[in-house]
Design an enzyme around this catalytic site. Structure first.
Site, PDB file in Angstrom:
ATOM      1  N   GLU A 129      -6.198  -5.636  -9.903  1.00 48.11           N
ATOM      2  CA  GLU A 129      -5.302  -6.732  -9.486  1.00 48.11           C
ATOM      3  C   GLU A 129      -3.954  -6.224  -9.006  1.00 48.11           C
ATOM      4  O   GLU A 129      -2.914  -6.614  -9.528  1.00 48.11           O
ATOM      5  CB  GLU A 129      -5.118  -7.736 -10.631  1.00 48.11           C
ATOM      6  N   ASP A 130      -3.966  -5.335  -8.027  1.00 43.22           N
ATOM      7  CA  ASP A 130      -2.733  -4.872  -7.394  1.00 43.22           C
ATOM      8  C   ASP A 130      -1.830  -4.025  -8.285  1.00 43.22           C
ATOM      9  O   ASP A 130      -0.679  -3.789  -7.935  1.00 43.22           O
ATOM     10  CB  ASP A 130      -1.911  -6.045  -6.852  1.00 43.22           C
ATOM     11  N   ALA A 131      -2.338  -3.596  -9.423  1.00 48.74           N
ATOM     12  CA  ALA A 131      -1.526  -2.664 -10.220  1.00 48.74           C
ATOM     13  C   ALA A 131      -1.679  -1.271  -9.616  1.00 48.74           C
ATOM     14  O   ALA A 131      -2.590  -1.028  -8.816  1.00 48.74           O
ATOM     15  CB  ALA A 131      -1.982  -2.675 -11.662  1.00 48.74           C
ATOM     16  N   GLY A 183       2.696  -3.597  -5.541  1.00 41.89           N
ATOM     17  CA  GLY A 183       2.009  -3.606  -6.820  1.00 41.89           C
ATOM     18  C   GLY A 183       2.927  -3.139  -7.919  1.00 41.89           C
ATOM     19  O   GLY A 183       3.974  -2.545  -7.660  1.00 41.89           O
ATOM     20  N   ARG A 240      -7.301  -7.977   2.580  1.00 42.59           N
ATOM     21  CA  ARG A 240      -6.009  -7.995   3.263  1.00 42.59           C
ATOM     22  C   ARG A 240      -6.061  -7.329   4.647  1.00 42.59           C
ATOM     23  O   ARG A 240      -5.189  -7.563   5.472  1.00 42.59           O
ATOM     24  CB  ARG A 240      -4.968  -7.309   2.409  1.00 42.59           C
TER      25      ARG A 240
END
Lengths: 600, 376
Positions: A217-219, A369, A401
């Site tokens: 999740e974008d970390a 992130g 994206r």
């Protein structure tokens, strides 16, 4: 007959509209008319509008005649030598400004090789259709427009080297990146904007791979070794200001170490850093509650009566101290005076910000992130040549994206790093991806940018080849240190007796209406009551009139202000906010009568 | 035999469930097994029932509301359905639940009785339902200034398609224009006003004549014959159920409208309740969401249980709440407080909102039961 309007006002008529418009444009190019004049012939409604009003958006274009741009190599060399300037090109009619209306009748070529005899203008550079920050995104024409917009928005929040005179400035709330670098993959805008003089990011090695699920999740997962060597390190500066104000009656504030008998005196410990003049010394380590500038002020309401009153003659404490949760080191102390000649003290606080879990980073392509984990260098995966990535970026961030520019930058910067050169990545006119790949192959790497990698903990070879390359990463100004907040007990508001709001006031985390609904839906009635107990109070209620009664603590007796003390009064537990509402009803002239009943 | 067992469960289980069990039983089955099955069904049925103190209303509101937030974003993607523009998505949901009297797109689904539903002459039937004004039939409108009359040239082709002749038109115009003299002259109709009037008035008259109702159902602006399964039905834009039922070829049992108030007026409140459920379900299914039907049933019950349709607004359902504080907590609080003060209203604090305000346990779930002991 064609009607002619000047700035939308009717001026007259002409017989040959095309000839008229052409002559205006001709005169403008000759310099006989201002270059701010624009003219448009609207064939459909058969009218001419000449516009020279203010507030129009205009943009420069190269004039094209017979399929050849009027800007020649001679102009370019003259410009380079400094013999002519932009203004001269305007005067010669080589470049002209078009507004939105005149643009309708222009046929503008994007590139010089696209020119045909029909073209009227040539774009100076295709990049001019983007703004400043959007031009800073390399290979922008490979990504979705929305991502470029997000990417350029993020760049504005990046921490960098914002001004070279930062050491003598007293800015409010600024960040400074410790080892700023200039990007390897760049656009022409970096030179135009002198980006090298105020860079705001660092070139790091990025591997597109997951790492134990700590970059979902974008970390992002960051190499602790890189952080220790200075990646993403920044300082946060915040000034504290205080001045000696003058009041009526010759009274003034005084910057000093406050006396102990002063009204609102903190504790001796809080003033420990103050030197004789009442100002803190540089490089002092300060934390929550510590005083930076000691100050006392005259009593607030001074009247003739008070002069006999001893207690009111005491000066009060008005020092500047650190608020809840703040800490840092005193960086700089400035003693000066303000415009009226009053003493003015400014203290600048510095706080070192080493990247930690929760800090926000981004590439230039809208791929932001937060750090999910910091991994020791020894545990990071490594390539066959022994390179460990500084950052692991989750591959799930790519498909939805579609930020292809992000991927191209990785190859580009990899080539740049290996070949020791800067890569031209200007949107529309960048070095082609194919050439980059060929060069990468010549440099001894797989041309698709992937490499064999090994597990950092076990040393096992990974089955999949990992896409790895260099990238320009930016640290954004949103850091957890500024946002982390929790509360169990704390301050309450005076009016409602409910917890205060917001981190600065050490506020509570609101259990709102919708959250309340979830408790009701679960039937957790008593838990819900407990959650809303923050402002509960015991209120005496008069059983006769049903209004709130009064409890006299001295006499330990309850009485009703309406019915006297010979009535039955009982205490009930209600929320203070409800008591407040009853008071408001009363002020409206509405009589809220409470009838008490035994619960059981 | 088996039927007696079913009979013994009648009243304990809904008929629908009993029928379902009966249908799905294998042909050869012993009595004992049937009994066992029904007992198990009864057990499961009882377990699935809502317990006392469950906040069904709030759960219904959350269940619809939460999905509703998803809808807002999707609404713009679906706009038109087969040549007819229909309100869908959140705007339609709001329209239904507010109990609006005037819909943005009223619609009917007109089912036809056999043999009309076979598709023969379907266009003609559809056109006869569509509201026709004189303007739709005319080829030309003109004012004869000299004679002070209005001349309307009728398009004979449309007239034929409508199944009318000039006499019908004259009759309709006469009905519409009370004291005017109407005559047919060739393809044209000549209208002479009863009173001598100036040109200004004649112009106004002309506009009025255009609006004269010739045939069809008033309010039906558009018709669209569609094939549904084996038969043909007519979808209309604009709705007038009462008049539609008067047509001999319309099947009154299946014809529906999306106007809840019209259903309530023509077919009664129970039908209106069902329409609310159906219409909400339509919106939800159209959006690809999945909400349990029972939530909609509860909402529809709340809207209809007074015998008239009340929207979920401060004028409708909310205004019927017995608690002053509960009403005041939902829109226009001052109005409710003042009017309560004028009549000396009493709040017994029996529902959720009031008790949250007073910081008392809310009477749902664990807060509902109390302990009863004898005081000594």
């Amino acid at each position: 007959m064609t009607e002619v309007f000047i700035n939308s006002k009717f001026k007259g008529e002409v017989d040959d509209p095309k000839k008229f418009v052409d002559s205006i444009i001709e005169e403008r190019r000759k310099g006989n008319l201002s270059y701010n004049v624009n003219v448009v012939y609207d064939e459909e409604s058969d009218l001419i509008n000449v516009d020279c009003s203010k507030g129009r958006l205009v943009r420069p274009l190269i004039v094209v005649k017979n399929g050849k741009p009027t800007l020649t190599d001679k102009h370019i060399s003259q410009l380079e030598k400094g013999e002519i300037e932009w203004e001269d090109l305007l005067k010669q009619g080589v470049i002209e400004y078009l507004d939105a209306a005149e643009e309708e009748n222009a046929y503008v070529a994007f590139f010089e090789h696209e020119l045909t005899p029909e073209h009227t203008h040539l774009e100076i550079h295709p990049l001019s259709l983007l703004g400043l920050t959007a031009s800073l995104v390399p290979y922008g024409n490979f990504s979705h427009a929305v991502r470029i917009a997000i990417g350029s928005k993020n760049q504005k929040q990046a921490i960098g080297f914002y001004a070279s005179n930062f050491a003598v400035r007293m800015d409010m709330d600024v960040n400074l990146l410790h080892y700023p670098q200039t990007p390897l993959v760049r656009s022409i805008m970096y030179d135009i904007a002198d980006y090298d003089k105020h860079p705001s990011g660092q070139n790091i090695v990025v591997a597109v791979m997951s790492y134990k699920g700590y970059n979902i999740e974008d970390a992002i997962v960051i190499n602790k070794g890189s952080v220790d060597r200075g990646f993403g390190r920044s300082s946060y500066f915040r000034p504290a200001v205080s001045e000696e104000l003058r009041y009526a009656g010759g009274l003034t504030d005084e910057i000093c170490i406050p006396d102990k008998d002063i009204k609102g005196y903190k504790s001796e410990v809080d003033y420990r850093h103050l030197e004789e003049e009442g100002v803190i010394y540089p490089e002092a380590k300060v934390a929550e509650g510590d005083v930076l500038i000691g100050k006392t002020s005259p009593p607030r309401f001074l009247s003739s009566m008070d002069e006999y009153n001893l207690t009111s003659n005491i000066r009060r404490e008005s020092s500047v101290s650190l608020k809840h949760g703040e800490h840092g080191v005193v960086d700089f102390v400035l003693l000066t005076e303000n415009g009226e000649g009053n003493k003015l003290v400014q203290v600048r606080l510095r706080d070192l910000r080493i990247p930690e879990i929760g800090d926000k980073f981004t590439s230039r392509h809208g791929q932001k992130g937060v750090i999910g984990m910091l991994v020791p260098h020894s545990d990071m995966p490594f390539t066959a040549s022994g390179i460990t990535p500084d950052l692991c970026f989750s591959p799930h961030g790519i498909p939805s994206r579609m930020t292809i520019s992000h991927l191209i930058e990785m190859v580009g910067a990899k080539v740049g790093a290996l070949a020791g050169r800067r890569i031209e990545g200007t949107t529309f006119t960048a070095e082609p991806e194919k050439a980059l790949r060929e060069e990468l192959k010549r440099l001894g790497f797989r041309d698709n940018g992937t490499e064999t990698m090994y597990n950092g903990e076990t040393g096992e070879q990974m089955l999949a080849k990992v896409y790895i390359g260099n990238m320009f990463y930016l640290k954004l100004k949103h850091m957890v240190a500024n946002k982390l907040h929790a509360r169990a007990r704390g301050p309450i508001q005076l009016l409602t007796r409910q917890p205060t709001e917001g981190r600065a006031k050490e506020g509570g985390l609101r259990l709102g209406e919708m959250e309340k609904d979830t408790f009701v839906a679960h039937g957790a009635s008593l838990l819900l009551k407990e959650r809303f107990d923050s402002d509960k109070t015991l209120v005496p209620v008069c059983e006769q009139c049903g209004l709130l009664a009064v409890f006299n603590e001295y006499k330990n007796k309850m009485y009703c202000p309406v019915c006297g003390d010979n009535v039955e009064i009982n205490t009930v537990e209600i929320s203070y906010a409800f008591k407040l509402m009853l008071d408001e009803f009363k002020s409206l002239g509405v009589y809220p009568k409470i009838e008490l009943k035994d619960k059981f | 035999m088996v039927e007696t067992i079913f009979k013994s469960f009648k009243g304990k289980l809904p008929d629908k469930i009993l029928d379902d069990v009966r249908e799905n039983l294998p042909s050869k089955i012993t009595k004992d097994k049937v009994k066992k099955i029904l007992e198990q069904v009864k057990k499961e049925f009882d377990e699935m029932q809502v317990e006392a103190g469950e906040s069904v209303g709030l759960v219904a509101a959350e269940s619809i509301g939460e999905q509703g937030t998803q809808m807002t974003l999707n609404t713009f993607h679906y706009a038109g359905v087969a040549e007819m523009n229909v309100t869908v998505g959140l705007p339609r949901l709001i329209e239904i639940l507010d109990g609006r009297k005037t819909l943005s797109t009223p619609m009917m689904e007109v089912y036809l009785k056999p043999p009309y539903n076979k598709g023969k002459d379907i266009k003609k039937i559809a056109l006869s339902i569509k509201e026709t004004k004189l303007d739709d039939l005319s080829a030309e409108f003109s004012i004869n200034i000299a004679d002070l009359i209005v001349e309307v040239v009728i398009n004979q082709k449309t007239l034929e398609l409508m199944g009318l002749d000039m006499k019908d038109v004259v009759k309709a115009v006469e009905k519409g224009m009370k004291d005017a003299e109407v005559k047919a002259k060739g393809d044209a109709i000549i209208i002479k006003p009863g009173k001598e009037e100036g040109i200004q008035e004649l112009y106004k008259l002309k506009e009025k004549i255009k609006e004269i109702h010739i045939g069809g159902i008033k309010g039906v602006k558009q018709v669209l014959p569609v094939r549904r399964g084996e038969e043909f039905i007519i979808i209309t834009a604009g709705s007038n159920l009462k008049v539609a039922f008067d047509k001999e070829y319309v099947d009154e049992e299946r014809t529906t409208t999306n106007n809840i108030h019209e259903v309530a007026e023509v077919l009664g409140i129970e039908a209106a309740r069902q329409t609310i459920i159906n219409e909400v379900l339509k919106v939800i299914e159209n959006q690809g969401l999945n909400i349990d039907k029972r939530h909609m049933m509860l909402v529809a019950d709340m809207m209809c249980n007074t015998g008239t349709i009340k929207g979920i607004t401060r004028y409708g359902v909310v205004s019927r709440k017995s608690s002053v504080l509960a009403r005041a907590s939902f829109e226009t609080p001052i109005k409710h407080i003042i009017s309560a003060a004028l009549v000396g209203e009493r709040d017994n604090l029996t529902s959720v909102v009031e008790n949250v305000m007073l910081n008392q346990p809310v009477p749902v779930g664990t807060g509902l039961p109390g302990l009863i002991t004898k005081a000594k």
